[in-house]
Design a protein around this motif. Structure first.
Motif, PDB file in Angstrom:
ATOM      1  N   ASP A  73     -13.531  -8.984  -0.156  1.00  0.00           N
ATOM      2  CA  ASP A  73     -12.255  -9.142   0.536  1.00  0.00           C
ATOM      3  C   ASP A  73     -11.102  -8.571  -0.285  1.00  0.00           C
ATOM      4  O   ASP A  73     -10.226  -7.884   0.237  1.00  0.00           O
ATOM      5  CB  ASP A  73     -11.987 -10.615   0.850  1.00  0.00           C
ATOM      6  CG  ASP A  73     -12.920 -11.166   1.906  1.00  0.00           C
ATOM      7  OD1 ASP A  73     -13.526 -10.359   2.646  1.00  0.00           O
ATOM      8  OD2 ASP A  73     -13.047 -12.406   2.003  1.00  0.00           O
ATOM      9  N   VAL A  74     -11.111  -8.866  -1.583  1.00  0.00           N
ATOM     10  CA  VAL A  74     -10.044  -8.369  -2.453  1.00  0.00           C
ATOM     11  C   VAL A  74     -10.098  -6.848  -2.543  1.00  0.00           C
ATOM     12  O   VAL A  74      -9.064  -6.169  -2.513  1.00  0.00           O
ATOM     13  CB  VAL A  74     -10.131  -9.024  -3.853  1.00  0.00           C
ATOM     14  CG1 VAL A  74      -9.188  -8.359  -4.826  1.00  0.00           C
ATOM     15  CG2 VAL A  74      -9.830 -10.502  -3.749  1.00  0.00           C
ATOM     16  N   ARG A  75     -11.307  -6.286  -2.626  1.00  0.00           N
ATOM     17  CA  ARG A  75     -11.425  -4.821  -2.674  1.00  0.00           C
ATOM     18  C   ARG A  75     -10.949  -4.185  -1.372  1.00  0.00           C
ATOM     19  O   ARG A  75     -10.306  -3.137  -1.389  1.00  0.00           O
ATOM     20  CB  ARG A  75     -12.870  -4.418  -2.968  1.00  0.00           C
ATOM     21  CG  ARG A  75     -13.232  -4.636  -4.414  1.00  0.00           C
ATOM     22  CD  ARG A  75     -14.599  -4.126  -4.739  1.00  0.00           C
ATOM     23  NE  ARG A  75     -14.868  -4.315  -6.154  1.00  0.00           N
ATOM     24  CZ  ARG A  75     -16.033  -4.165  -6.705  1.00  0.00           C
ATOM     25  NH1 ARG A  75     -17.068  -3.803  -5.983  1.00  0.00           N
ATOM     26  NH2 ARG A  75     -16.197  -4.357  -7.996  1.00  0.00           N
ATOM     27  N   ASN A  76     -11.254  -4.817  -0.249  1.00  0.00           N
ATOM     28  CA  ASN A  76     -10.764  -4.302   1.036  1.00  0.00           C
ATOM     29  C   ASN A  76      -9.241  -4.346   1.088  1.00  0.00           C
ATOM     30  O   ASN A  76      -8.596  -3.418   1.576  1.00  0.00           O
ATOM     31  CB  ASN A  76     -11.371  -5.085   2.196  1.00  0.00           C
ATOM     32  CG  ASN A  76     -12.830  -4.759   2.406  1.00  0.00           C
ATOM     33  OD1 ASN A  76     -13.322  -3.719   1.994  1.00  0.00           O
ATOM     34  ND2 ASN A  76     -13.545  -5.671   3.050  1.00  0.00           N
ATOM     35  N   GLU A  77      -8.676  -5.439   0.581  1.00  0.00           N
ATOM     36  CA  GLU A  77      -7.221  -5.558   0.538  1.00  0.00           C
ATOM     37  C   GLU A  77      -6.625  -4.479  -0.359  1.00  0.00           C
ATOM     38  O   GLU A  77      -5.602  -3.867  -0.022  1.00  0.00           O
ATOM     39  CB  GLU A  77      -6.839  -6.947   0.028  1.00  0.00           C
ATOM     40  CG  GLU A  77      -5.370  -7.242   0.074  1.00  0.00           C
ATOM     41  CD  GLU A  77      -5.052  -8.659  -0.377  1.00  0.00           C
ATOM     42  OE1 GLU A  77      -3.853  -8.993  -0.419  1.00  0.00           O
ATOM     43  OE2 GLU A  77      -5.981  -9.425  -0.690  1.00  0.00           O
ATOM     44  N   LEU A  78      -7.287  -4.217  -1.485  1.00  0.00           N
ATOM     45  CA  LEU A  78      -6.831  -3.164  -2.388  1.00  0.00           C
ATOM     46  C   LEU A  78      -6.862  -1.811  -1.690  1.00  0.00           C
ATOM     47  O   LEU A  78      -5.926  -1.016  -1.806  1.00  0.00           O
ATOM     48  CB  LEU A  78      -7.700  -3.133  -3.652  1.00  0.00           C
ATOM     49  CG  LEU A  78      -7.401  -2.010  -4.646  1.00  0.00           C
ATOM     50  CD1 LEU A  78      -6.014  -2.167  -5.237  1.00  0.00           C
ATOM     51  CD2 LEU A  78      -8.460  -1.993  -5.740  1.00  0.00           C
ATOM     52  N   LEU A  79      -7.935  -1.524  -0.964  1.00  0.00           N
ATOM     53  CA  LEU A  79      -8.024  -0.255  -0.238  1.00  0.00           C
ATOM     54  C   LEU A  79      -6.910  -0.138   0.798  1.00  0.00           C
ATOM     55  O   LEU A  79      -6.325   0.944   0.973  1.00  0.00           O
ATOM     56  CB  LEU A  79      -9.396  -0.119   0.432  1.00  0.00           C
ATOM     57  CG  LEU A  79     -10.574   0.128  -0.508  1.00  0.00           C
ATOM     58  CD1 LEU A  79     -11.881   0.121   0.281  1.00  0.00           C
ATOM     59  CD2 LEU A  79     -10.405   1.456  -1.238  1.00  0.00           C
ATOM     60  N   ASN A  80      -6.613  -1.230   1.478  1.00  0.00           N
ATOM     61  CA  ASN A  80      -5.522  -1.211   2.460  1.00  0.00           C
ATOM     62  C   ASN A  80      -4.185  -0.900   1.788  1.00  0.00           C
ATOM     63  O   ASN A  80      -3.405  -0.088   2.294  1.00  0.00           O
ATOM     64  CB  ASN A  80      -5.443  -2.544   3.202  1.00  0.00           C
ATOM     65  CG  ASN A  80      -6.601  -2.751   4.136  1.00  0.00           C
ATOM     66  OD1 ASN A  80      -7.253  -1.805   4.567  1.00  0.00           O
ATOM     67  ND2 ASN A  80      -6.879  -4.007   4.460  1.00  0.00           N
ATOM     68  N   TYR A  81      -3.933  -1.546   0.655  1.00  0.00           N
ATOM     69  CA  TYR A  81      -2.679  -1.294  -0.047  1.00  0.00           C
ATOM     70  C   TYR A  81      -2.623   0.122  -0.610  1.00  0.00           C
ATOM     71  O   TYR A  81      -1.565   0.753  -0.616  1.00  0.00           O
ATOM     72  CB  TYR A  81      -2.448  -2.321  -1.162  1.00  0.00           C
ATOM     73  CG  TYR A  81      -1.882  -3.615  -0.643  1.00  0.00           C
ATOM     74  CD1 TYR A  81      -0.607  -3.672  -0.107  1.00  0.00           C
ATOM     75  CD2 TYR A  81      -2.628  -4.779  -0.675  1.00  0.00           C
ATOM     76  CE1 TYR A  81      -0.089  -4.862   0.389  1.00  0.00           C
ATOM     77  CE2 TYR A  81      -2.116  -5.967  -0.190  1.00  0.00           C
ATOM     78  CZ  TYR A  81      -0.844  -5.997   0.335  1.00  0.00           C
ATOM     79  OH  TYR A  81      -0.338  -7.175   0.826  1.00  0.00           O
ATOM     80  N   LYS A  82      -3.752   0.636  -1.082  1.00  0.00           N
ATOM     81  CA  LYS A  82      -3.764   2.008  -1.581  1.00  0.00           C
ATOM     82  C   LYS A  82      -3.483   3.002  -0.454  1.00  0.00           C
ATOM     83  O   LYS A  82      -2.763   3.983  -0.650  1.00  0.00           O
ATOM     84  CB  LYS A  82      -5.111   2.330  -2.235  1.00  0.00           C
ATOM     85  CG  LYS A  82      -5.241   1.791  -3.635  1.00  0.00           C
ATOM     86  CD  LYS A  82      -6.527   2.259  -4.291  1.00  0.00           C
ATOM     87  CE  LYS A  82      -6.608   1.812  -5.726  1.00  0.00           C
ATOM     88  NZ  LYS A  82      -7.813   2.307  -6.393  1.00  0.00           N
ATOM     89  N   ALA A  83      -4.039   2.752   0.725  1.00  0.00           N
ATOM     90  CA  ALA A  83      -3.784   3.631   1.865  1.00  0.00           C
ATOM     91  C   ALA A  83      -2.316   3.568   2.268  1.00  0.00           C
ATOM     92  O   ALA A  83      -1.681   4.599   2.530  1.00  0.00           O
ATOM     93  CB  ALA A  83      -4.680   3.241   3.034  1.00  0.00           C
ATOM     94  N   LYS A  84      -1.782   2.360   2.297  1.00  0.00           N
ATOM     95  CA  LYS A  84      -0.372   2.188   2.644  1.00  0.00           C
ATOM     96  C   LYS A  84       0.520   2.871   1.607  1.00  0.00           C
ATOM     97  O   LYS A  84       1.494   3.537   1.954  1.00  0.00           O
ATOM     98  CB  LYS A  84      -0.045   0.694   2.735  1.00  0.00           C
ATOM     99  CG  LYS A  84       1.301   0.383   3.317  1.00  0.00           C
ATOM    100  CD  LYS A  84       1.455  -1.127   3.506  1.00  0.00           C
ATOM    101  CE  LYS A  84       2.766  -1.453   4.176  1.00  0.00           C
ATOM    102  NZ  LYS A  84       2.908  -2.898   4.393  1.00  0.00           N
ATOM    103  N   TYR A  85       0.185   2.718   0.336  1.00  0.00           N
ATOM    104  CA  TYR A  85       0.936   3.361  -0.739  1.00  0.00           C
ATOM    105  C   TYR A  85       0.888   4.872  -0.588  1.00  0.00           C
ATOM    106  O   TYR A  85       1.898   5.561  -0.768  1.00  0.00           O
ATOM    107  CB  TYR A  85       0.371   2.949  -2.106  1.00  0.00           C
ATOM    108  CG  TYR A  85       1.036   3.652  -3.265  1.00  0.00           C
ATOM    109  CD1 TYR A  85       2.219   3.168  -3.804  1.00  0.00           C
ATOM    110  CD2 TYR A  85       0.487   4.802  -3.818  1.00  0.00           C
ATOM    111  CE1 TYR A  85       2.839   3.805  -4.851  1.00  0.00           C
ATOM    112  CE2 TYR A  85       1.103   5.458  -4.873  1.00  0.00           C
ATOM    113  CZ  TYR A  85       2.275   4.956  -5.391  1.00  0.00           C
ATOM    114  OH  TYR A  85       2.887   5.586  -6.424  1.00  0.00           O
ATOM    115  N   SER A  86      -0.279   5.397  -0.261  1.00  0.00           N
ATOM    116  CA  SER A  86      -0.425   6.837  -0.081  1.00  0.00           C
ATOM    117  C   SER A  86       0.461   7.341   1.050  1.00  0.00           C
ATOM    118  O   SER A  86       1.102   8.391   0.927  1.00  0.00           O
ATOM    119  CB  SER A  86      -1.894   7.165   0.198  1.00  0.00           C
ATOM    120  OG  SER A  86      -2.052   8.542   0.421  1.00  0.00           O
ATOM    121  N   ASP A  87       0.515   6.591   2.148  1.00  0.00           N
ATOM    122  CA  ASP A  87       1.377   6.975   3.268  1.00  0.00           C
ATOM    123  C   ASP A  87       2.852   6.959   2.865  1.00  0.00           C
ATOM    124  O   ASP A  87       3.600   7.905   3.153  1.00  0.00           O
ATOM    125  CB  ASP A  87       1.164   6.030   4.457  1.00  0.00           C
ATOM    126  CG  ASP A  87      -0.186   6.218   5.115  1.00  0.00           C
ATOM    127  OD1 ASP A  87      -0.828   7.265   4.897  1.00  0.00           O
ATOM    128  OD2 ASP A  87      -0.615   5.292   5.847  1.00  0.00           O
TER     129      ASP A  87
END
Length: 128
Positions: A73-87
């Motif tokens: 769950d934490v890794r999925n949350e990290l991926l979401n934040y990384k994608a948002k950061y990239s955008d």
């Protein structure tokens, strides 16, 4: 949130480790007696080492599974934040480039205005 999750996971692991020690069978280590003739024969009263029958083992496995799920769950949350950061980063770079281009246009227009003002002043001086 991640810090709280780490603390919770650590506390859960520590609790399970302590509870498994507290609820141990009390089986102490018994040294092997090689002089005994019955050594090597199986008896029905001998405890088996089936890992599924050990008390607390299923609790530990469940705790490990829960920690694995929490980690996923934490890794999925990290991926979401990384994608948002990239955008956001891509938008920032685009706006930054647009800002720079507009700044250059402003400077060039201000320069043209100054040139026109200088030309007007020269014409006024020549008229007098």
């Amino acid at each position: 949130m991640i810090k709280t999750l780490k603390h919770t996971a650590f506390a859960l692991t520590l609790f399970l480790a302590c509870s498994s020690i507290a609820f141990a069978d009390g089986n102490a280590f018994t040294p092997l007696n090689f002089d005994d003739a019955s050594y090597g024969t199986t008896s029905s009263s001998a405890p088996t080492s089936n890992p599924q029958e050990v008390p607390g083992n299923s609790k530990m496995q469940n705790a490990i599974l829960e920690l694995d799920n929490a980690q996923v769950d934490v890794r999925n949350e990290l991926l979401n934040y990384k994608a948002k950061y990239s955008d956001v980063d891509a938008q920032y770079k685009l706006i930054k480039a647009e800002r720079k281009a507009l700044d250059q246009q402003i400077k060039s227009i201000e320069k043209r205005i100054k040139q026109i003002d200088k030309a007007k002043e020269k014409i006024r001086k020549n008229m007098l």
